[in-house]
Design a protein around this motif. Structure first.
Motif, PDB file in Angstrom:
ATOM      1  N   PRO A  74      -1.220  33.302  32.086  1.00 44.35           N
ATOM      2  CA  PRO A  74      -0.599  32.838  33.538  1.00 44.35           C
ATOM      3  C   PRO A  74       0.935  33.122  33.792  1.00 44.35           C
ATOM      4  N   PRO A  75       1.122  33.330  34.915  1.00 40.51           N
ATOM      5  CA  PRO A  75       2.512  33.724  35.126  1.00 40.51           C
ATOM      6  C   PRO A  75       3.457  32.462  34.898  1.00 40.51           C
ATOM      7  N   ARG A  76       4.782  32.856  34.588  1.00 42.30           N
ATOM      8  CA  ARG A  76       5.481  31.619  34.328  1.00 42.30           C
ATOM      9  C   ARG A  76       6.022  30.944  35.599  1.00 42.30           C
ATOM     10  N   VAL A  77       5.945  31.609  36.715  1.00 44.32           N
ATOM     11  CA  VAL A  77       6.416  30.768  37.909  1.00 44.32           C
ATOM     12  C   VAL A  77       5.185  31.319  38.820  1.00 44.32           C
ATOM     13  N   GLN A  78       5.028  30.326  39.868  1.00 42.79           N
ATOM     14  CA  GLN A  78       4.355  31.024  41.028  1.00 42.79           C
ATOM     15  C   GLN A  78       5.151  31.567  41.856  1.00 42.79           C
ATOM     16  N   GLY A  79       4.746  32.927  42.513  1.00 47.00           N
ATOM     17  CA  GLY A  79       5.491  33.508  43.672  1.00 47.00           C
ATOM     18  C   GLY A  79       6.563  34.370  43.057  1.00 47.00           C
ATOM     19  N   GLY A  80       6.558  34.744  41.726  1.00 52.04           N
ATOM     20  CA  GLY A  80       7.722  35.600  41.314  1.00 52.04           C
ATOM     21  C   GLY A  80       7.547  36.874  41.741  1.00 52.04           C
ATOM     22  N   CYS A  81       8.785  37.543  42.226  1.00 54.21           N
ATOM     23  CA  CYS A  81       8.891  38.948  42.466  1.00 54.21           C
ATOM     24  C   CYS A  81       7.644  39.332  43.642  1.00 54.21           C
ATOM     25  N   VAL A  82       7.421  38.551  44.483  1.00 52.75           N
ATOM     26  CA  VAL A  82       6.549  38.861  45.434  1.00 52.75           C
ATOM     27  C   VAL A  82       6.864  40.245  46.318  1.00 52.75           C
ATOM     28  N   PRO A 129       4.603  48.211  43.075  1.00 52.66           N
ATOM     29  CA  PRO A 129       5.153  48.109  44.459  1.00 52.66           C
ATOM     30  C   PRO A 129       4.156  48.812  45.184  1.00 52.66           C
ATOM     31  N   CYS A 130       3.194  49.702  44.936  1.00 50.47           N
ATOM     32  CA  CYS A 130       2.508  50.706  45.795  1.00 50.47           C
ATOM     33  C   CYS A 130       1.466  49.747  46.712  1.00 50.47           C
ATOM     34  N   HIS A 131       0.729  49.174  45.975  1.00 49.07           N
ATOM     35  CA  HIS A 131      -0.472  48.335  46.413  1.00 49.07           C
ATOM     36  C   HIS A 131      -0.499  46.871  46.043  1.00 49.07           C
ATOM     37  N   GLN A 132       0.513  46.605  45.240  1.00 48.89           N
ATOM     38  CA  GLN A 132       0.508  44.982  44.882  1.00 48.89           C
ATOM     39  C   GLN A 132      -0.519  44.793  43.832  1.00 48.89           C
ATOM     40  N   SER A 133      -0.928  45.555  43.131  1.00 53.66           N
ATOM     41  CA  SER A 133      -1.673  45.194  41.939  1.00 53.66           C
ATOM     42  C   SER A 133      -0.773  44.667  40.876  1.00 53.66           C
ATOM     43  N   ARG A 134      -1.354  43.479  40.206  1.00 55.27           N
ATOM     44  CA  ARG A 134      -0.424  42.729  39.267  1.00 55.27           C
ATOM     45  C   ARG A 134      -1.254  42.767  37.933  1.00 55.27           C
ATOM     46  N   TYR A 135      -0.454  42.429  36.909  1.00 58.01           N
ATOM     47  CA  TYR A 135      -0.853  42.485  35.426  1.00 58.01           C
ATOM     48  C   TYR A 135      -0.041  41.350  34.654  1.00 58.01           C
ATOM     49  N   ASP A 136      -0.686  40.788  33.703  1.00 55.60           N
ATOM     50  CA  ASP A 136      -0.007  39.755  33.259  1.00 55.60           C
ATOM     51  C   ASP A 136       1.021  40.799  31.877  1.00 55.60           C
ATOM     52  N   ARG A 137       1.759  39.889  31.314  1.00 51.09           N
ATOM     53  CA  ARG A 137       2.867  40.781  30.673  1.00 51.09           C
ATOM     54  C   ARG A 137       2.387  41.828  29.394  1.00 51.09           C
ATOM     55  N   LEU A 138       0.953  41.481  29.298  1.00 47.31           N
ATOM     56  CA  LEU A 138       0.420  42.521  28.110  1.00 47.31           C
ATOM     57  C   LEU A 138      -0.540  43.577  28.891  1.00 47.31           C
ATOM     58  N   GLY A 139      -0.270  43.502  30.130  1.00 47.93           N
ATOM     59  CA  GLY A 139      -0.934  44.409  31.004  1.00 47.93           C
ATOM     60  C   GLY A 139      -2.535  44.274  31.421  1.00 47.93           C
ATOM     61  N   ILE A 140      -2.710  42.934  31.128  1.00 45.50           N
ATOM     62  CA  ILE A 140      -4.262  42.719  31.627  1.00 45.50           C
ATOM     63  C   ILE A 140      -4.267  42.388  33.208  1.00 45.50           C
ATOM     64  N   ARG A 144       4.449  53.169  39.460  1.00 44.65           N
ATOM     65  CA  ARG A 144       4.913  52.373  37.943  1.00 44.65           C
ATOM     66  C   ARG A 144       5.273  50.961  38.396  1.00 44.65           C
ATOM     67  N   PRO A 145       4.254  50.019  37.733  1.00 44.29           N
ATOM     68  CA  PRO A 145       4.487  48.662  38.175  1.00 44.29           C
ATOM     69  C   PRO A 145       5.663  48.372  37.214  1.00 44.29           C
ATOM     70  N   ASN A 146       6.419  47.407  37.797  1.00 48.03           N
ATOM     71  CA  ASN A 146       7.467  46.762  37.123  1.00 48.03           C
ATOM     72  C   ASN A 146       7.444  45.485  36.811  1.00 48.03           C
ATOM     73  N   PRO A 147       8.063  45.012  35.417  1.00 47.59           N
ATOM     74  CA  PRO A 147       7.870  43.764  35.077  1.00 47.59           C
ATOM     75  C   PRO A 147       8.965  42.652  35.873  1.00 47.59           C
ATOM     76  N   CYS A 148       8.698  41.498  36.224  1.00 52.92           N
ATOM     77  CA  CYS A 148       9.094  40.825  37.041  1.00 52.92           C
ATOM     78  C   CYS A 148       9.838  39.559  36.023  1.00 52.92           C
ATOM     79  N   ILE A 149      11.227  39.577  35.925  1.00 52.11           N
ATOM     80  CA  ILE A 149      11.765  38.595  35.143  1.00 52.11           C
ATOM     81  C   ILE A 149      11.557  36.939  35.402  1.00 52.11           C
ATOM     82  N   GLU A 150      11.192  36.827  36.696  1.00 51.42           N
ATOM     83  CA  GLU A 150      10.912  35.501  36.641  1.00 51.42           C
ATOM     84  C   GLU A 150       9.538  34.981  36.215  1.00 51.42           C
ATOM     85  N   ASP A 151       8.413  35.747  36.502  1.00 49.64           N
ATOM     86  CA  ASP A 151       6.880  35.505  35.894  1.00 49.64           C
ATOM     87  C   ASP A 151       6.546  36.139  34.587  1.00 49.64           C
ATOM     88  N   PHE A 152       7.547  37.225  34.275  1.00 50.34           N
ATOM     89  CA  PHE A 152       7.058  37.919  33.179  1.00 50.34           C
ATOM     90  C   PHE A 152       5.656  39.002  33.389  1.00 50.34           C
TER      91      PHE A 152
END
Ligand code: FES
Length: 221
Positions: free
Chosen positions: A213-221, A152-163, A139-147
């Motif tokens: 784009p993420p709101r901030v760089q390096g949020g919730c690494v 947490p398993c293999h560090q895939s990342r998605y924008d706030r709309l799941g892209i 389960r990916p978790n939304p990050c309050i810093e970069d939205f």
């Protein structure tokens, strides 16, 4: 006087008798048997943990899936998630649907009534994303810093709309997060149809239209 130890008669053993004695089963457990049993017990523990883990994962994946889940209005969602910037487009988790609900365009202020069978979300201004990461189901978790969503398993990342942004730097998931069919009724209540799912789109290069784009760089690494 010192005790006299009686002498023990010495038995002469020939080669055939020696071989026969070696072949006899030794009482108790030999080192080889003990080792075999220890290895067997180790595999047994691993097997039990694997089965338990698989059942747990399968249960979390299917529990609640297939039902229509009434989330309520946007105000209801805000009330149950105090302090989260949901009106600004931050994803809200809905446990009953095993899904995240997110405003597509926060500038529009709310959801619009209608039906969306493929869960794209633009017309209703809301999207419901499956909680299952398209890579291996964590389960990916939304990050309050970069939205963004961070798995947490293999560090895939998605924008706030799941892209999913394209490139190895954004993890191994092959595509964006999957979407549920949704309805917003006349009262403004959102209903998620967890039995109707559409695969998320292929990754899009960051900087291209369609990925936020993420709101901030390096949020919730
Ligand atoms: S399960 Fe999410 S990146 Fe592997």
């Amino acid at each position: 006087m010192r005790d006299v130890i009686p002498s023990v008669p010495i038995e002469a053993i020939g080669a055939p008798a020696l071989r026969a004695r070696r072949a006899q089963q030794v009482g108790g457990l030999s080192r080889r048997t003990l080792l075999r049993r220890a290895i067997g017990a180790g595999f047994g523990v691993v097997a039990i943990e694997w089965v338990a883990g698989t059942l747990g994962f399968a249960w979390s994946a299917v529990a609640g899936v297939g039902a229509k889940v009434r989330v309520g209005t946007l105000d209801d969602l805000l009330l149950t998630n105090p302090g989260l910037p949901i009106r600004e487009g931050f994803p809200a988790y809905v446990l009953a649907a095993r899904a995240f609900v997110v405003l597509v365009d926060p500038a529009k202020g709310g959801w619009s009534p209608g039906l969306d069978a493929i869960g794209e979300g633009t017309a209703l201004n809301v999207r419901a994303l499956s909680q299952r990461c398209p890579h291996l189901g964590c389960r990916p978790n939304p990050c309050i810093e970069d939205f963004w969503f961070h798995c947490p398993c293999h560090q895939s990342r998605y924008d706030r709309l799941g892209i999913k942004p394209a490139g190895e730097a954004y993890g191994p998931a092959p595509h964006g997060m999957d979407r549920y069919a949704i309805e917003v009724d006349a009262s403004g209540a959102l209903i998620i149809d967890t039995g109707t799912i559409t695969l998320g789109p292929l990754p899009i290069a960051l900087g291209q239209p369609g990925v936020i784009p993420p709101r901030v760089q390096g949020g919730c690494v």
